[in-house]
Design an enzyme around this catalytic site. Sequence first.
Site, PDB file in Angstrom:
ATOM      1  N   ASP A 159       0.864  -1.177   0.000  1.00 29.20           N
ATOM      2  CA  ASP A 159       0.000   0.000   0.000  1.00 29.20           C
ATOM      3  C   ASP A 159       0.905   1.232   0.000  1.00 29.20           C
ATOM      4  O   ASP A 159       2.106   1.138   0.268  1.00 29.20           O
ATOM      5  CB  ASP A 159      -0.880  -0.005   1.259  1.00 29.20           C
ATOM      6  CG  ASP A 159      -1.797   1.207   1.317  1.00 29.20           C
ATOM      7  OD1 ASP A 159      -2.405   1.539   0.283  1.00 29.20           O
ATOM      8  OD2 ASP A 159      -1.884   1.853   2.383  1.00 29.20           O
ATOM      9  N   SER A 160       0.295   2.394  -0.260  1.00 27.33           N
ATOM     10  CA  SER A 160       1.055   3.632  -0.165  1.00 27.33           C
ATOM     11  C   SER A 160       1.485   3.908   1.276  1.00 27.33           C
ATOM     12  O   SER A 160       2.366   4.726   1.500  1.00 27.33           O
ATOM     13  CB  SER A 160       0.192   4.788  -0.671  1.00 27.33           C
ATOM     14  OG  SER A 160      -1.033   4.807   0.040  1.00 27.33           O
ATOM     15  N   TYR A 174      -0.541   8.635  -2.232  1.00 25.54           N
ATOM     16  CA  TYR A 174      -0.564   8.422  -3.684  1.00 25.54           C
ATOM     17  C   TYR A 174      -1.785   9.107  -4.322  1.00 25.54           C
ATOM     18  O   TYR A 174      -1.780   9.382  -5.524  1.00 25.54           O
ATOM     19  CB  TYR A 174      -0.644   6.924  -3.997  1.00 25.54           C
ATOM     20  CG  TYR A 174       0.638   6.121  -3.815  1.00 25.54           C
ATOM     21  CD1 TYR A 174       1.791   6.661  -3.241  1.00 25.54           C
ATOM     22  CD2 TYR A 174       0.687   4.793  -4.242  1.00 25.54           C
ATOM     23  CE1 TYR A 174       2.941   5.907  -3.088  1.00 25.54           C
ATOM     24  CE2 TYR A 174       1.840   4.032  -4.102  1.00 25.54           C
ATOM     25  CZ  TYR A 174       2.969   4.589  -3.529  1.00 25.54           C
ATOM     26  OH  TYR A 174       4.102   3.830  -3.388  1.00 25.54           O
ATOM     27  N   GLY A 175      -2.814   9.319  -3.511  1.00 17.84           N
ATOM     28  CA  GLY A 175      -4.098   9.833  -4.034  1.00 17.84           C
ATOM     29  C   GLY A 175      -3.983  11.020  -4.961  1.00 17.84           C
ATOM     30  O   GLY A 175      -4.592  11.036  -6.033  1.00 17.84           O
ATOM     31  N   CYS A 214      -3.683  -1.006  -2.196  1.00 21.39           N
ATOM     32  CA  CYS A 214      -3.959   0.419  -2.410  1.00 21.39           C
ATOM     33  C   CYS A 214      -4.889   0.592  -3.614  1.00 21.39           C
ATOM     34  O   CYS A 214      -4.599   0.113  -4.714  1.00 21.39           O
ATOM     35  CB  CYS A 214      -2.635   1.131  -2.674  1.00 21.39           C
ATOM     36  SG  CYS A 214      -2.792   2.881  -3.026  1.00 21.39           S
ATOM     37  N   ASN A 215      -5.995   1.289  -3.383  1.00 21.78           N
ATOM     38  CA  ASN A 215      -6.948   1.522  -4.481  1.00 21.78           C
ATOM     39  C   ASN A 215      -6.342   2.382  -5.576  1.00 21.78           C
ATOM     40  O   ASN A 215      -6.559   2.150  -6.756  1.00 21.78           O
ATOM     41  CB  ASN A 215      -8.201   2.216  -3.946  1.00 21.78           C
ATOM     42  CG  ASN A 215      -9.048   1.314  -3.085  1.00 21.78           C
ATOM     43  OD1 ASN A 215     -10.047   0.784  -3.527  1.00 21.78           O
ATOM     44  ND2 ASN A 215      -8.644   1.121  -1.840  1.00 21.78           N
ATOM     45  N   THR A 216      -5.564   3.399  -5.178  1.00 17.68           N
ATOM     46  CA  THR A 216      -4.982   4.315  -6.160  1.00 17.68           C
ATOM     47  C   THR A 216      -3.964   3.565  -7.032  1.00 17.68           C
ATOM     48  O   THR A 216      -3.937   3.737  -8.258  1.00 17.68           O
ATOM     49  CB  THR A 216      -4.334   5.528  -5.464  1.00 17.68           C
ATOM     50  OG1 THR A 216      -5.269   6.081  -4.526  1.00 17.68           O
ATOM     51  CG2 THR A 216      -3.952   6.598  -6.453  1.00 17.68           C
ATOM     52  N   GLU A 251      -5.693   9.365   9.331  1.00 16.88           N
ATOM     53  CA  GLU A 251      -4.311   9.300   9.837  1.00 16.88           C
ATOM     54  C   GLU A 251      -4.207   9.995  11.200  1.00 16.88           C
ATOM     55  O   GLU A 251      -3.391   9.643  12.037  1.00 16.88           O
ATOM     56  CB  GLU A 251      -3.345   9.982   8.861  1.00 16.88           C
ATOM     57  CG  GLU A 251      -3.241   9.292   7.528  1.00 16.88           C
ATOM     58  CD  GLU A 251      -2.151   8.226   7.469  1.00 16.88           C
ATOM     59  OE1 GLU A 251      -1.225   8.286   8.293  1.00 16.88           O
ATOM     60  OE2 GLU A 251      -2.258   7.345   6.608  1.00 16.88           O
ATOM     61  N   CYS A 304     -11.176   3.198  -0.888  1.00 14.32           N
ATOM     62  CA  CYS A 304      -9.885   3.682  -0.374  1.00 14.32           C
ATOM     63  C   CYS A 304      -9.595   2.906   0.903  1.00 14.32           C
ATOM     64  O   CYS A 304     -10.501   2.655   1.702  1.00 14.32           O
ATOM     65  CB  CYS A 304      -9.993   5.183  -0.078  1.00 14.32           C
ATOM     66  SG  CYS A 304      -8.508   5.854   0.713  1.00 14.32           S
ATOM     67  N   THR A 305      -8.328   2.552   1.059  1.00 11.07           N
ATOM     68  CA  THR A 305      -7.918   1.746   2.217  1.00 11.07           C
ATOM     69  C   THR A 305      -8.317   2.344   3.565  1.00 11.07           C
ATOM     70  O   THR A 305      -8.539   1.622   4.520  1.00 11.07           O
ATOM     71  CB  THR A 305      -6.380   1.633   2.217  1.00 11.07           C
ATOM     72  OG1 THR A 305      -5.836   2.948   2.019  1.00 11.07           O
ATOM     73  CG2 THR A 305      -5.893   0.704   1.138  1.00 11.07           C
ATOM     74  N   HIS A 306      -8.356   3.684   3.639  1.00 13.31           N
ATOM     75  CA  HIS A 306      -8.573   4.332   4.937  1.00 13.31           C
ATOM     76  C   HIS A 306     -10.041   4.391   5.357  1.00 13.31           C
ATOM     77  O   HIS A 306     -10.340   4.554   6.532  1.00 13.31           O
ATOM     78  CB  HIS A 306      -8.037   5.770   4.888  1.00 13.31           C
ATOM     79  CG  HIS A 306      -6.555   5.871   4.910  1.00 13.31           C
ATOM     80  ND1 HIS A 306      -5.762   5.271   3.952  1.00 13.31           N
ATOM     81  CD2 HIS A 306      -5.708   6.499   5.781  1.00 13.31           C
ATOM     82  CE1 HIS A 306      -4.493   5.538   4.223  1.00 13.31           C
ATOM     83  NE2 HIS A 306      -4.440   6.274   5.316  1.00 13.31           N
TER      84      HIS A 306
END
Length: 264
Positions: free
Chosen positions: A10-11, A42-43, A73-75, A152, A184-186
Amino acid sequence: MNNAPLGVFDSGIGGLTVARALFERLPKESVIYFGDTARVPYGPKSPDTVRRYSAEILAYLLRRGVKAVVVACNTSTAHALGYLQEHSSVPVVGVIEPGARAAVRATKTGTIGVIGTAGTIASGAYERAIKALRPEARVHSQPCPLFVPLVEEGWFEHPAAELIAREYLEPLKRANVDVLVLGCTHYPLLKPLLARVMGSDVTLVDSAEETATAVSRELERLSLLANGGAHDHRFVVSDDESHFRKVGALFLGEQLKQVEVVPL
Ligand code: DGL
């Protein structure tokens, strides 16, 4: 080869939501997780840059002898999955197709909302994946760039997070989506807040579990499932190991034991 580790990247920290689903679904597998904490996010970055970073991580994981790679990571999945699959000697699985599959399964009305980083939404990757499965689906997409820093910061239920969520999600509520893909991962960490803002008629879909199922199927198909013996979970970051340890525990739901720092 069966007992070689799975590579997951992932980023940064967010992909631990996917790692967690993999640990639960595939408890016998060893995993090396790489978080590119030196270069996150990365977004907002260009497709070329995200592709280059992702290719560097793939090369690193291949050097570590992984038997398959999961792009958490989706991006990265949006910009680089095809490229990585072409350049990899092992199977590479992304999160977008599994997420799209879960969304199509969950929708009753065929009106689906997708939220993600600016890069993921601009790429149109979710829309394409959903329409490939259900051509008549109506897809409404919305970038939510401020969600990543809020998560974050650990502001999952902060009034500022709620204000921002209401602003971002208003157009999707107006479009009457019955499913919202957390692309998105978050975003899974904002689930209670997003569920409240969207209302109880909207199903929230995150791709972590569906991705773990896709990985399990792929390993089975290729006769690559681990066949017992010792296994471990290793974590590697490109910078700031202490932040990764602290915030990572929230994503993973458990303490992180071994964290190495490897600047690429
Ligand atoms: N991992 C990214 C994603 O899933 C979110 C964080 C970033 O922008 O790097 O799209």
